[in-house]
Write a protein that holds these residues in place. Structure first.
Motif, PDB file in Angstrom:
ATOM      1  N   ARG A 118      47.757  38.713  32.724  1.00  0.00           N
ATOM      2  CA  ARG A 118      46.964  38.147  33.836  1.00  0.00           C
ATOM      3  C   ARG A 118      45.500  38.137  33.401  1.00  0.00           C
ATOM      4  O   ARG A 118      44.813  39.144  33.499  1.00  0.00           O
ATOM      5  N   THR A 119      45.040  37.004  32.947  1.00  0.00           N
ATOM      6  CA  THR A 119      43.708  36.942  32.327  1.00  0.00           C
ATOM      7  C   THR A 119      42.709  36.073  33.088  1.00  0.00           C
ATOM      8  O   THR A 119      41.537  36.046  32.722  1.00  0.00           O
ATOM      9  N   TRP A 120      43.177  35.382  34.122  1.00  0.00           N
ATOM     10  CA  TRP A 120      42.288  34.430  34.789  1.00  0.00           C
ATOM     11  C   TRP A 120      41.864  34.844  36.186  1.00  0.00           C
ATOM     12  O   TRP A 120      40.943  34.270  36.774  1.00  0.00           O
ATOM     13  N   GLN A 121      42.509  35.880  36.763  1.00  0.00           N
ATOM     14  CA  GLN A 121      42.262  36.209  38.169  1.00  0.00           C
ATOM     15  C   GLN A 121      40.841  36.715  38.438  1.00  0.00           C
ATOM     16  O   GLN A 121      40.263  36.440  39.487  1.00  0.00           O
ATOM     17  N   VAL A 122      40.261  37.486  37.508  1.00  0.00           N
ATOM     18  CA  VAL A 122      38.924  38.029  37.748  1.00  0.00           C
ATOM     19  C   VAL A 122      37.903  36.897  37.853  1.00  0.00           C
ATOM     20  O   VAL A 122      37.043  36.888  38.748  1.00  0.00           O
ATOM     21  N   GLU A 123      37.994  35.937  36.956  1.00  0.00           N
ATOM     22  CA  GLU A 123      37.052  34.807  37.001  1.00  0.00           C
ATOM     23  C   GLU A 123      37.210  34.028  38.304  1.00  0.00           C
ATOM     24  O   GLU A 123      36.223  33.657  38.947  1.00  0.00           O
ATOM     25  N   ARG A 124      38.454  33.775  38.714  1.00  0.00           N
ATOM     26  CA  ARG A 124      38.701  33.034  39.949  1.00  0.00           C
ATOM     27  C   ARG A 124      38.177  33.812  41.162  1.00  0.00           C
ATOM     28  O   ARG A 124      37.564  33.232  42.061  1.00  0.00           O
ATOM     29  N   ALA A 125      38.404  35.117  41.165  1.00  0.00           N
ATOM     30  CA  ALA A 125      37.921  35.944  42.278  1.00  0.00           C
ATOM     31  C   ALA A 125      36.389  35.968  42.322  1.00  0.00           C
ATOM     32  O   ALA A 125      35.782  35.876  43.391  1.00  0.00           O
ATOM     33  N   ARG A 126      35.746  36.105  41.153  1.00  0.00           N
ATOM     34  CA  ARG A 126      34.280  36.114  41.101  1.00  0.00           C
ATOM     35  C   ARG A 126      33.714  34.822  41.679  1.00  0.00           C
ATOM     36  O   ARG A 126      32.790  34.831  42.502  1.00  0.00           O
ATOM     37  N   ASP A 127      34.270  33.681  41.270  1.00  0.00           N
ATOM     38  CA  ASP A 127      33.750  32.396  41.725  1.00  0.00           C
ATOM     39  C   ASP A 127      33.956  32.215  43.227  1.00  0.00           C
ATOM     40  O   ASP A 127      33.084  31.656  43.922  1.00  0.00           O
ATOM     41  N   LEU A 128      35.084  32.691  43.721  1.00  0.00           N
ATOM     42  CA  LEU A 128      35.339  32.577  45.153  1.00  0.00           C
ATOM     43  C   LEU A 128      34.343  33.423  45.946  1.00  0.00           C
ATOM     44  O   LEU A 128      33.797  32.982  46.974  1.00  0.00           O
ATOM     45  N   LEU A 129      34.092  34.630  45.462  1.00  0.00           N
ATOM     46  CA  LEU A 129      33.167  35.523  46.170  1.00  0.00           C
ATOM     47  C   LEU A 129      31.739  34.999  46.122  1.00  0.00           C
ATOM     48  O   LEU A 129      30.961  35.187  47.072  1.00  0.00           O
ATOM     49  N   LEU A 130      31.371  34.337  45.036  1.00  0.00           N
ATOM     50  CA  LEU A 130      30.014  33.794  44.924  1.00  0.00           C
ATOM     51  C   LEU A 130      29.749  32.686  45.941  1.00  0.00           C
ATOM     52  O   LEU A 130      28.588  32.349  46.210  1.00  0.00           O
ATOM     53  N   GLU A 131      30.812  32.138  46.530  1.00  0.00           N
ATOM     54  CA  GLU A 131      30.623  31.155  47.587  1.00  0.00           C
ATOM     55  C   GLU A 131      30.103  31.799  48.865  1.00  0.00           C
ATOM     56  O   GLU A 131      29.571  31.112  49.740  1.00  0.00           O
ATOM     57  N   HIS A 132      30.260  33.143  48.958  1.00  0.00           N
ATOM     58  CA  HIS A 132      29.866  33.836  50.187  1.00  0.00           C
ATOM     59  C   HIS A 132      28.884  34.977  49.937  1.00  0.00           C
ATOM     60  O   HIS A 132      28.321  35.523  50.887  1.00  0.00           O
ATOM     61  N   ARG A 133      28.691  35.386  48.688  1.00  0.00           N
ATOM     62  CA  ARG A 133      27.836  36.524  48.358  1.00  0.00           C
ATOM     63  C   ARG A 133      26.696  36.079  47.453  1.00  0.00           C
ATOM     64  O   ARG A 133      26.846  35.155  46.637  1.00  0.00           O
ATOM     65  N   SER A 134      25.600  36.817  47.553  1.00  0.00           N
ATOM     66  CA  SER A 134      24.458  36.560  46.683  1.00  0.00           C
ATOM     67  C   SER A 134      24.841  36.832  45.226  1.00  0.00           C
ATOM     68  O   SER A 134      25.612  37.765  44.945  1.00  0.00           O
ATOM     69  N   PRO A 135      24.297  36.074  44.279  1.00  0.00           N
ATOM     70  CA  PRO A 135      24.547  36.368  42.857  1.00  0.00           C
ATOM     71  C   PRO A 135      24.088  37.763  42.458  1.00  0.00           C
ATOM     72  O   PRO A 135      24.585  38.316  41.465  1.00  0.00           O
ATOM     73  N   ASP A 136      23.135  38.329  43.232  1.00  0.00           N
ATOM     74  CA  ASP A 136      22.614  39.660  42.913  1.00  0.00           C
ATOM     75  C   ASP A 136      23.463  40.796  43.486  1.00  0.00           C
ATOM     76  O   ASP A 136      23.114  41.974  43.336  1.00  0.00           O
ATOM     77  N   THR A 137      24.561  40.472  44.145  1.00  0.00           N
ATOM     78  CA  THR A 137      25.425  41.502  44.717  1.00  0.00           C
ATOM     79  C   THR A 137      25.861  42.490  43.629  1.00  0.00           C
ATOM     80  O   THR A 137      26.370  42.081  42.578  1.00  0.00           O
ATOM     81  N   PRO A 138      25.646  43.799  43.839  1.00  0.00           N
ATOM     82  CA  PRO A 138      26.043  44.766  42.799  1.00  0.00           C
ATOM     83  C   PRO A 138      27.562  44.896  42.691  1.00  0.00           C
ATOM     84  O   PRO A 138      28.274  44.919  43.692  1.00  0.00           O
ATOM     85  N   VAL A 139      28.019  44.988  41.453  1.00  0.00           N
ATOM     86  CA  VAL A 139      29.438  45.207  41.166  1.00  0.00           C
ATOM     87  C   VAL A 139      29.549  46.451  40.291  1.00  0.00           C
ATOM     88  O   VAL A 139      28.924  46.538  39.227  1.00  0.00           O
ATOM     89  N   VAL A 140      30.340  47.430  40.758  1.00  0.00           N
ATOM     90  CA  VAL A 140      30.591  48.645  39.982  1.00  0.00           C
ATOM     91  C   VAL A 140      31.889  48.446  39.206  1.00  0.00           C
ATOM     92  O   VAL A 140      32.928  48.103  39.783  1.00  0.00           O
ATOM     93  N   ILE A 141      31.826  48.646  37.908  1.00  0.00           N
ATOM     94  CA  ILE A 141      33.019  48.543  37.058  1.00  0.00           C
ATOM     95  C   ILE A 141      33.331  49.943  36.544  1.00  0.00           C
ATOM     96  O   ILE A 141      32.607  50.501  35.715  1.00  0.00           O
ATOM     97  N   GLY A 142      34.386  50.534  37.058  1.00  0.00           N
ATOM     98  CA  GLY A 142      34.804  51.860  36.618  1.00  0.00           C
ATOM     99  C   GLY A 142      36.023  51.759  35.729  1.00  0.00           C
ATOM    100  O   GLY A 142      37.000  51.091  36.080  1.00  0.00           O
ATOM    101  N   ARG A 143      35.970  52.393  34.579  1.00  0.00           N
ATOM    102  CA  ARG A 143      37.105  52.337  33.647  1.00  0.00           C
ATOM    103  C   ARG A 143      37.484  53.747  33.203  1.00  0.00           C
ATOM    104  O   ARG A 143      36.625  54.545  32.836  1.00  0.00           O
ATOM    105  N   ASP A 144      38.790  54.069  33.296  1.00  0.00           N
ATOM    106  CA  ASP A 144      39.317  55.354  32.826  1.00  0.00           C
ATOM    107  C   ASP A 144      38.555  56.524  33.447  1.00  0.00           C
ATOM    108  O   ASP A 144      38.240  57.505  32.768  1.00  0.00           O
ATOM    109  N   VAL A 145      38.245  56.425  34.745  1.00  0.00           N
ATOM    110  CA  VAL A 145      37.472  57.483  35.395  1.00  0.00           C
ATOM    111  C   VAL A 145      38.268  58.784  35.396  1.00  0.00           C
ATOM    112  O   VAL A 145      39.429  58.827  35.791  1.00  0.00           O
TER     113      VAL A 145
END
Length: 512
Positions: free
Chosen positions: A436-463
């Motif tokens: 599944r390699t395309w869902q993040v890009e699709r979700a980001r673009d959809l959210l940008l229709e309603h959110r500011s480009p400056d909206t903070p995104v936290v990326i947590g990996r292997d916490v």
């Protein structure tokens, strides 16, 4: 060759009061066993911790009850007898396999200690040795700086559970005394000292020899502050208090812990316990979950999650692929039907995109109607990532999975848009995988229709793991190629702030 059973006394609480022999045996043992109340925390293990080594098998023996009532047909004693019998058989399985077992005991193993119940049931079947320890009475006397007895004086050891009249009579008829098992009995014990005319000479010692030690005249102690690990001491009358040096009173008292472990009742039918392991490692595991894992006969789960559970040769381990949840649930329920105690493990919380719902759904079938199923919560990945970043989940938020394995993308997209329109913070699970390699890009673009480009995104990996990383980026800068299945994303609302690298969503909302 069978293993050898050791009942090892740890002394009153200071790890430096553990004997040289006890420390050697603890470090050499194959299996370390220890008792705990239903909260799952063990004072004995904490004292022995400096002497434990990696790779040892641990058996946590959780009492089914302490002061609670029970509907067991044999009453309190019947429930405890079944518990001790079950615990003894768990240890016997190790001894039969040739593994040496050390049972940890606060103070001395045969002085009001739980080890004696294992000794009675196992010492005639296996080689056994008792290693004495410094008693809490000796520790309290040393902390107080007062002799227990001198010359021909008589020392009486009493349990606080005796009735008030008997306590008062015994106290009146002795030179020196130690009264154990305080806690809820403290008020009665203090009254007994007063009736015996010795309250003015009595002392209270709590958690002797530890950093939480507390010493006070018995008459001055608030009954609501008294834990079980304390005692009342009537020192030798031969040495007046003014001739003794009273050590410092130590740290303030520490309230006894509480918890809600509900272990399976020994001797009854099997059960399935769905256990949340938290995001990673023992530090993220609740005492309740730890107790359930150590009691289980079988551990069932997705291969990487089963690997997180310490190996115990007494248990059977059943690993399987991530896409066979229903089959895994059926397998676990069938094991329980045969009388096995089964722990089905999930990372994080089992009720959040995990095995709890799968097990409960399958358990509605007529075949498993009589199999008990319990769900034990775990710390979620969303909570873990949020804590590392600050407090991005400080206001209303939505939890959503990007995986379209069990639901179509149209449903996911609709929910993303609804959450975005509602101005909710989003915690996004399963953002991407090898297939599944395309869902993040699709979700980001959809959210940008309603959110500011400056909206903070936290990326947590292997916490919580060895490769833990936390990054904060703008929504417009979210790079899908850097996201994999080990990541969790938290996408802020219009109110989410970033200050000096810390992300938080204020508790108040504009216009409120």
């Amino acid at each position: 060759m069978t293993g050898k059973l050791y009942g090892v006394g740890l002394g009153p609480g200071d790890p430096e009061l553990v004997t040289v022999k006890a420390a050697r045996l603890i470090g050499a043992a194959d299996v370390i066993a220890y008792h705990a109340a239903r909260h799952g925390r063990s004072i004995a293990r904490s004292v022995a911790a400096p002497y434990l080594r990696e790779g040892q098998i641990e058996e946590l023996l959780v009492y089914p009850l302490t002061t609670e009532t029970t509907d067991h047909p044999g009453g309190y004693q019947g429930a405890m007898d079944e518990f001790y019998a079950d615990a003894a058989e768990r240890l016997a399985a190790h001894l039969d396999a040739g593994r040496d077992v050390v049972v940890l005991a606060e103070g001395d193993p045969l002085f009001y200690g739980s080890y004696m119940h294992m000794h009675k049931r196992l010492a005639h079947r296996f080689p056994a040795e008792v290693v004495p320890g410094v008693t809490s009475v000796s520790g309290a006397s040393a902390a107080l700086g007062r002799p227990l007895v001198e010359r021909d004086e008589v020392l009486t050891i009493l349990p606080g559970t005796l009735d008030a009249e008997t306590l008062a009579a015994r106290l009146a008829d002795t030179d020196a005394a130690a009264v154990m098992k305080l806690g809820r009995t403290f008020g009665k014990v203090r009254d007994a000292f007063e009736r015996a005319g010795k309250l003015g000479d009595a002392w209270y010692v709590e958690r002797a020899s530890t950093g939480a030690q507390r010493i006070a005249p018995l008459a001055d102690v608030d009954p609501t502050t008294v834990p079980y690990f304390s005692l009342a001491l009537l020192p030798s009358p031969a040495t007046p208090a003014e001739d003794c040096v009273l050590p410092g009173t130590g740290a303030p008292s520490v309230a006894a812990g509480t918890g809600a472990v509900q272990p399976s009742v020994p001797g009854q039918r099997g059960e399935v316990v769905v256990v949340g392991l938290g995001p990673a490692g023992r530090d993220w595991l609740t005492p309740e979950a730890s107790a359930a894992l150590t009691e289980a006969d079988d551990v069932v789960g997705y291969t990487p999650y089963v690997a997180k559970v310490p190996v115990n040769p007494r248990q059977r381990r059943h690993s399987s692929d991530n896409r066979v949840e229903a089959e895994r649930a059926e397998f676990a329920l069938d094991l329980a039907l045969s009388g096995r105690r089964v722990a089905v493990v999930s990372s994080g919380d089992p009720g959040v995109f995990a095995m709890a719902s799968a097990v409960l759904e399958v358990a509605t079938g007529e075949r498993w109607r009589d199999v008990p199923v319990r769900v034990l919560p775990g710390l979620t990945a969303a909570q873990a990532v949020a804590s590392r970043a600050g407090a991005p989940l400080g206001h209303d938020f939505c939890v959503l999975s990007l995986s379209d394995y069990l639901k179509p993308w149209d449903v996911i997209a609709g929910r993303l848009e609804a959450a975005a329109r509602a101005d909710l913070v989003l915690a996004i699970y399963n953002p991407a995988s090898k297939t599944r390699t395309w869902q993040v890009e699709r979700a980001r673009d959809l959210l940008l229709e309603h959110r500011s480009p400056d909206t903070p995104v936290v990326i947590g990996r292997d916490v919580g793991g060895a490769q833990e990383s936390i990054r904060v980026v703008r929504l417009a800068d979210l790079d899908p190629t850097t996201i994999d299945m080990r990541c969790l994303l938290i996408i802020g609302s219009s109110q989410t702030k970033v200050h000096d690298g810390v992300v938080f969503t204020p508790r108040h909302y504009p216009g409120a």
